[in-house]
Design a protein around this motif. Structure first.
Motif, PDB file in Angstrom:
ATOM      1  N   THR A  17       5.432 -10.990  -8.611  1.00  0.00           N
ATOM      2  CA  THR A  17       6.523 -10.660  -9.371  1.00  0.00           C
ATOM      3  C   THR A  17       7.604 -11.648  -9.455  1.00  0.00           C
ATOM      4  OG1 THR A  17       8.367  -9.101 -10.236  1.00  0.00           O
ATOM      5  CG2 THR A  17       7.765  -9.328  -7.815  1.00  0.00           C
ATOM      6  N   LEU A  18       8.518 -11.938 -10.440  1.00  0.00           N
ATOM      7  CA  LEU A  18       9.477 -13.015 -10.191  1.00  0.00           C
ATOM      8  C   LEU A  18      10.782 -12.578  -9.998  1.00  0.00           C
ATOM      9  CD1 LEU A  18       8.496 -15.376 -13.277  1.00  0.00           C
ATOM     10  CD2 LEU A  18       7.801 -15.365 -10.852  1.00  0.00           C
ATOM     11  N   SER A  19      10.894 -10.974  -9.799  1.00  0.00           N
ATOM     12  CA  SER A  19      11.987 -10.176  -9.546  1.00  0.00           C
ATOM     13  C   SER A  19      12.089 -10.070  -8.097  1.00  0.00           C
ATOM     14  CB  SER A  19      12.049  -8.955 -10.412  1.00  0.00           C
ATOM     15  OG  SER A  19      13.110  -8.238  -9.938  1.00  0.00           O
ATOM     16  N   GLU A  20      13.225 -10.555  -7.519  1.00  0.00           N
ATOM     17  CA  GLU A  20      13.171 -10.334  -6.029  1.00  0.00           C
ATOM     18  C   GLU A  20      13.363  -8.750  -5.498  1.00  0.00           C
ATOM     19  OE1 GLU A  20      16.389 -11.653  -2.427  1.00  0.00           O
ATOM     20  OE2 GLU A  20      16.248 -12.885  -4.320  1.00  0.00           O
ATOM     21  N   ASP A  21      14.199  -7.928  -6.604  1.00  0.00           N
ATOM     22  CA  ASP A  21      14.272  -6.516  -6.235  1.00  0.00           C
ATOM     23  C   ASP A  21      12.959  -5.772  -6.344  1.00  0.00           C
ATOM     24  OD1 ASP A  21      16.848  -6.848  -5.993  1.00  0.00           O
ATOM     25  OD2 ASP A  21      17.397  -6.621  -8.358  1.00  0.00           O
ATOM     26  N   TRP A  22      11.938  -6.320  -7.079  1.00  0.00           N
ATOM     27  CA  TRP A  22      10.717  -5.625  -7.287  1.00  0.00           C
ATOM     28  C   TRP A  22       9.533  -6.247  -6.515  1.00  0.00           C
ATOM     29  CZ3 TRP A  22      10.615  -0.669  -8.880  1.00  0.00           C
ATOM     30  CH2 TRP A  22      11.906  -0.429  -9.658  1.00  0.00           C
ATOM     31  N   LEU A  23       9.924  -7.112  -5.286  1.00  0.00           N
ATOM     32  CA  LEU A  23       9.036  -8.147  -4.884  1.00  0.00           C
ATOM     33  C   LEU A  23       8.270  -7.398  -3.639  1.00  0.00           C
ATOM     34  CD1 LEU A  23       7.364 -10.518  -4.647  1.00  0.00           C
ATOM     35  CD2 LEU A  23       9.017 -11.553  -3.012  1.00  0.00           C
ATOM     36  N   LEU A  24       7.057  -7.081  -3.357  1.00  0.00           N
ATOM     37  CA  LEU A  24       6.430  -6.494  -2.495  1.00  0.00           C
ATOM     38  C   LEU A  24       6.122  -7.384  -1.393  1.00  0.00           C
ATOM     39  CD1 LEU A  24       4.904  -3.828  -1.730  1.00  0.00           C
ATOM     40  CD2 LEU A  24       2.765  -4.861  -2.578  1.00  0.00           C
ATOM     41  N   TRP A  25       7.171  -7.064  -0.152  1.00  0.00           N
ATOM     42  CA  TRP A  25       7.028  -8.035   0.946  1.00  0.00           C
ATOM     43  C   TRP A  25       6.005  -7.395   1.894  1.00  0.00           C
ATOM     44  CZ3 TRP A  25       8.504  -5.203   4.866  1.00  0.00           C
ATOM     45  CH2 TRP A  25       9.109  -3.876   4.779  1.00  0.00           C
ATOM     46  N   GLN A  26       5.621  -6.459   1.716  1.00  0.00           N
ATOM     47  CA  GLN A  26       4.642  -5.996   2.899  1.00  0.00           C
ATOM     48  C   GLN A  26       3.312  -5.664   2.645  1.00  0.00           C
ATOM     49  OE1 GLN A  26       4.515  -1.717   5.697  1.00  0.00           O
ATOM     50  NE2 GLN A  26       6.587  -2.384   4.935  1.00  0.00           N
ATOM     51  N   ALA A  27       2.835  -6.538   1.693  1.00  0.00           N
ATOM     52  CA  ALA A  27       1.446  -6.649   0.963  1.00  0.00           C
ATOM     53  C   ALA A  27       0.505  -6.672   1.970  1.00  0.00           C
ATOM     54  CB  ALA A  27       1.347  -7.804  -0.126  1.00  0.00           C
ATOM     55  N   GLN A  28      -0.641  -6.110   2.019  1.00  0.00           N
ATOM     56  CA  GLN A  28      -1.816  -6.151   2.895  1.00  0.00           C
ATOM     57  C   GLN A  28      -2.826  -7.230   2.357  1.00  0.00           C
ATOM     58  OE1 GLN A  28      -2.879  -1.985   3.366  1.00  0.00           O
ATOM     59  NE2 GLN A  28      -0.878  -1.409   4.271  1.00  0.00           N
ATOM     60  N   ASP A  29      -3.732  -7.292   3.280  1.00  0.00           N
ATOM     61  CA  ASP A  29      -4.842  -8.198   2.760  1.00  0.00           C
ATOM     62  C   ASP A  29      -5.760  -7.377   1.633  1.00  0.00           C
ATOM     63  OD1 ASP A  29      -4.344 -10.145   4.502  1.00  0.00           O
ATOM     64  OD2 ASP A  29      -5.710  -9.424   5.968  1.00  0.00           O
ATOM     65  N   PHE A  30      -6.117  -8.051   0.638  1.00  0.00           N
ATOM     66  CA  PHE A  30      -6.783  -7.383  -0.491  1.00  0.00           C
ATOM     67  C   PHE A  30      -7.999  -8.561  -0.986  1.00  0.00           C
ATOM     68  CE2 PHE A  30      -3.506  -9.907  -2.426  1.00  0.00           C
ATOM     69  CZ  PHE A  30      -4.230 -10.409  -3.730  1.00  0.00           C
ATOM     70  N   SER A  31      -8.782  -7.977  -1.617  1.00  0.00           N
ATOM     71  CA  SER A  31      -9.769  -8.858  -2.325  1.00  0.00           C
ATOM     72  C   SER A  31     -10.232  -8.305  -3.611  1.00  0.00           C
ATOM     73  CB  SER A  31     -11.302  -8.787  -1.428  1.00  0.00           C
ATOM     74  OG  SER A  31     -11.671  -7.331  -1.278  1.00  0.00           O
ATOM     75  N   PRO A  32     -10.395  -9.106  -4.593  1.00  0.00           N
ATOM     76  CA  PRO A  32     -10.830  -8.764  -5.898  1.00  0.00           C
ATOM     77  C   PRO A  32     -12.033  -8.098  -6.127  1.00  0.00           C
ATOM     78  CG  PRO A  32     -11.016 -11.204  -5.730  1.00  0.00           C
ATOM     79  CD  PRO A  32     -10.536 -10.679  -4.225  1.00  0.00           C
ATOM     80  N   LEU A  33     -12.364  -7.337  -6.822  1.00  0.00           N
ATOM     81  CA  LEU A  33     -13.704  -6.759  -7.143  1.00  0.00           C
ATOM     82  C   LEU A  33     -14.024  -6.434  -8.791  1.00  0.00           C
ATOM     83  CD1 LEU A  33     -12.884  -3.519  -5.132  1.00  0.00           C
ATOM     84  CD2 LEU A  33     -14.097  -5.440  -4.246  1.00  0.00           C
ATOM     85  N   LYS A  34     -15.279  -6.864  -9.033  1.00  0.00           N
ATOM     86  CA  LYS A  34     -15.662  -6.671 -10.342  1.00  0.00           C
ATOM     87  C   LYS A  34     -16.662  -5.554 -10.489  1.00  0.00           C
ATOM     88  CE  LYS A  34     -15.246 -11.561 -12.101  1.00  0.00           C
ATOM     89  NZ  LYS A  34     -14.293 -11.096 -12.837  1.00  0.00           N
ATOM     90  N   LEU A  35     -16.219  -4.469 -10.917  1.00  0.00           N
ATOM     91  CA  LEU A  35     -16.890  -3.117 -11.054  1.00  0.00           C
ATOM     92  C   LEU A  35     -17.739  -2.877 -12.408  1.00  0.00           C
ATOM     93  CD1 LEU A  35     -14.062  -1.195  -9.558  1.00  0.00           C
ATOM     94  CD2 LEU A  35     -15.810  -2.275  -8.253  1.00  0.00           C
ATOM     95  N   GLN A  36     -18.685  -2.336 -12.291  1.00  0.00           N
ATOM     96  CA  GLN A  36     -19.491  -1.969 -13.649  1.00  0.00           C
ATOM     97  C   GLN A  36     -19.159  -0.579 -13.867  1.00  0.00           C
ATOM     98  OE1 GLN A  36     -21.213  -4.360 -15.013  1.00  0.00           O
ATOM     99  NE2 GLN A  36     -20.168  -5.765 -13.234  1.00  0.00           N
ATOM    100  N   VAL A  37     -18.611  -0.371 -14.861  1.00  0.00           N
ATOM    101  CA  VAL A  37     -18.061   0.993 -15.135  1.00  0.00           C
ATOM    102  C   VAL A  37     -18.882   1.704 -16.322  1.00  0.00           C
ATOM    103  CG1 VAL A  37     -16.020   2.454 -16.278  1.00  0.00           C
ATOM    104  CG2 VAL A  37     -15.617   0.334 -14.557  1.00  0.00           C
ATOM    105  N   LEU A  38     -19.539   2.842 -16.220  1.00  0.00           N
ATOM    106  CA  LEU A  38     -20.206   3.626 -16.882  1.00  0.00           C
ATOM    107  C   LEU A  38     -19.471   4.672 -17.463  1.00  0.00           C
ATOM    108  CD1 LEU A  38     -23.232   3.681 -14.645  1.00  0.00           C
ATOM    109  CD2 LEU A  38     -22.833   1.871 -16.391  1.00  0.00           C
ATOM    110  N   PHE A  39     -19.435   5.039 -18.609  1.00  0.00           N
ATOM    111  CA  PHE A  39     -18.820   6.131 -19.532  1.00  0.00           C
ATOM    112  C   PHE A  39     -19.809   7.453 -19.891  1.00  0.00           C
ATOM    113  CE2 PHE A  39     -16.000   2.344 -20.096  1.00  0.00           C
ATOM    114  CZ  PHE A  39     -14.750   3.034 -20.047  1.00  0.00           C
ATOM    115  N   ALA A  40     -19.561   8.574 -19.292  1.00  0.00           N
ATOM    116  CA  ALA A  40     -20.397   9.749 -19.645  1.00  0.00           C
ATOM    117  C   ALA A  40     -20.336   9.727 -21.090  1.00  0.00           C
ATOM    118  CB  ALA A  40     -19.882  10.613 -18.737  1.00  0.00           C
ATOM    119  N   VAL A  41     -21.492   9.886 -21.670  1.00  0.00           N
ATOM    120  CA  VAL A  41     -21.731  10.377 -23.016  1.00  0.00           C
ATOM    121  C   VAL A  41     -22.268  11.763 -23.119  1.00  0.00           C
ATOM    122  CG1 VAL A  41     -22.750   9.510 -25.204  1.00  0.00           C
ATOM    123  CG2 VAL A  41     -22.135   7.951 -23.535  1.00  0.00           C
ATOM    124  N   GLY A  42     -21.645  12.593 -23.954  1.00  0.00           N
ATOM    125  CA  GLY A  42     -22.256  13.871 -24.021  1.00  0.00           C
ATOM    126  C   GLY A  42     -21.963  14.515 -22.604  1.00  0.00           C
TER     127      GLY A  42
END
Length: 240
Positions: A17-42
């Protein structure tokens, strides 16, 4: 851009974020994920074709739902028929689907506060299958309403901001000063990430003309700079 980095579900502070007031200074390690999402039909167990959704390992279940519905709308041009509060998500593990909840009996507890479960907590890996079901068509075994409906939501739960660290900072001014230094560095880097693509696209638009000819206005501007450099006898190639 904000959703590409960690966003605290409780305070809504974000790393990118570019807003200092809303900046998360305590961010932890994270990794991006690509998930395969299925939608229940019926109601017969049938599912749709998988929809690829980008998420982060530090996302809560609620944030995952938001990203799924947002991706659905962007992909198909209309919103998913079931509102987010009536949506349940399940994770495929060893051939069966495990319900995902923001809080359960095994959630981490610090003092009087519970930590919201994340995708990392459920050990969801890149490429994992997630199933979306409707509470109306498939009533969950342990129904859970939105935690944000609780008036004391921010006093009972935490996500990325550890409540113990906040208390320690109040008692240790030197640690707070160190975190503020890192905070401004993070802000600088996030600003660079945010504007880089726009600057790159700008120059690609300027120089991406047929036969590599710049627009007349741009050529005039650089001719003006060259003339000023000649008048000031600037010959340094790094400047010109």
């Amino acid at each position: 851009q904000i959703s590409k980095g960690p966003v605290d579900c409780v305070t809504e502070k974000a790393l990118y974020t570019l807003s200092e007031d809303w900046l998360l200074w305590q961010a932890q390690d994270f990794s991006p994920l690509k998930l395969q999402v299925l939608f229940a039909v019926g109601r017969d167990g049938e599912v749709s074709q998988p929809l690829e959704v980008d998420a982060l390992s530090c996302d809560t279940v609620e944030q995952l739902k938001e990203k799924i519905l947002s991706t659905f709308r962007a992909k198909f041009g209309f919103p998913y028929e079931t509102p987010i509060r009536d949506v349940c998500v399940e994770y495929e593990k060893h051939g069966s689907f495990v319900p995902l909840q923001d809080v359960d009996a095994s959630s981490e507890v610090i003092g009087d506060m519970k930590k919201l479960n994340t995708l990392k907590y459920y050990q969801i890996s890149d490429g994992a299958a997630i199933k979306v079901i409707s509470k109306k068509d498939h009533p969950p075994l342990s129904p859970q309403t939105s935690l944000k409906d609780d008036k004391n939501f921010s006093g009972k739960y935490f996500h990325l901001i550890d409540p113990d660290v906040v208390e320690d900072q109040a008692k240790s001014p030197e640690r707070k000063k160190l975190n503020l230094k890192e905070l401004h560095l993070t802000k600088l880097l996030s600003t660079k990430v945010a504007v880089h693509s726009y600057v790159e696209n700008l120059f690609n638009s300027i120089w991406g003309m047929p036969q590599s000819k710049a627009p007349h206005a741009v050529k005039y501007f650089f001719d003006f700079l060259d003339a000023r450099a000649d008048n000031m006898k600037i010959s340094d190639p790094d400047v010109r």
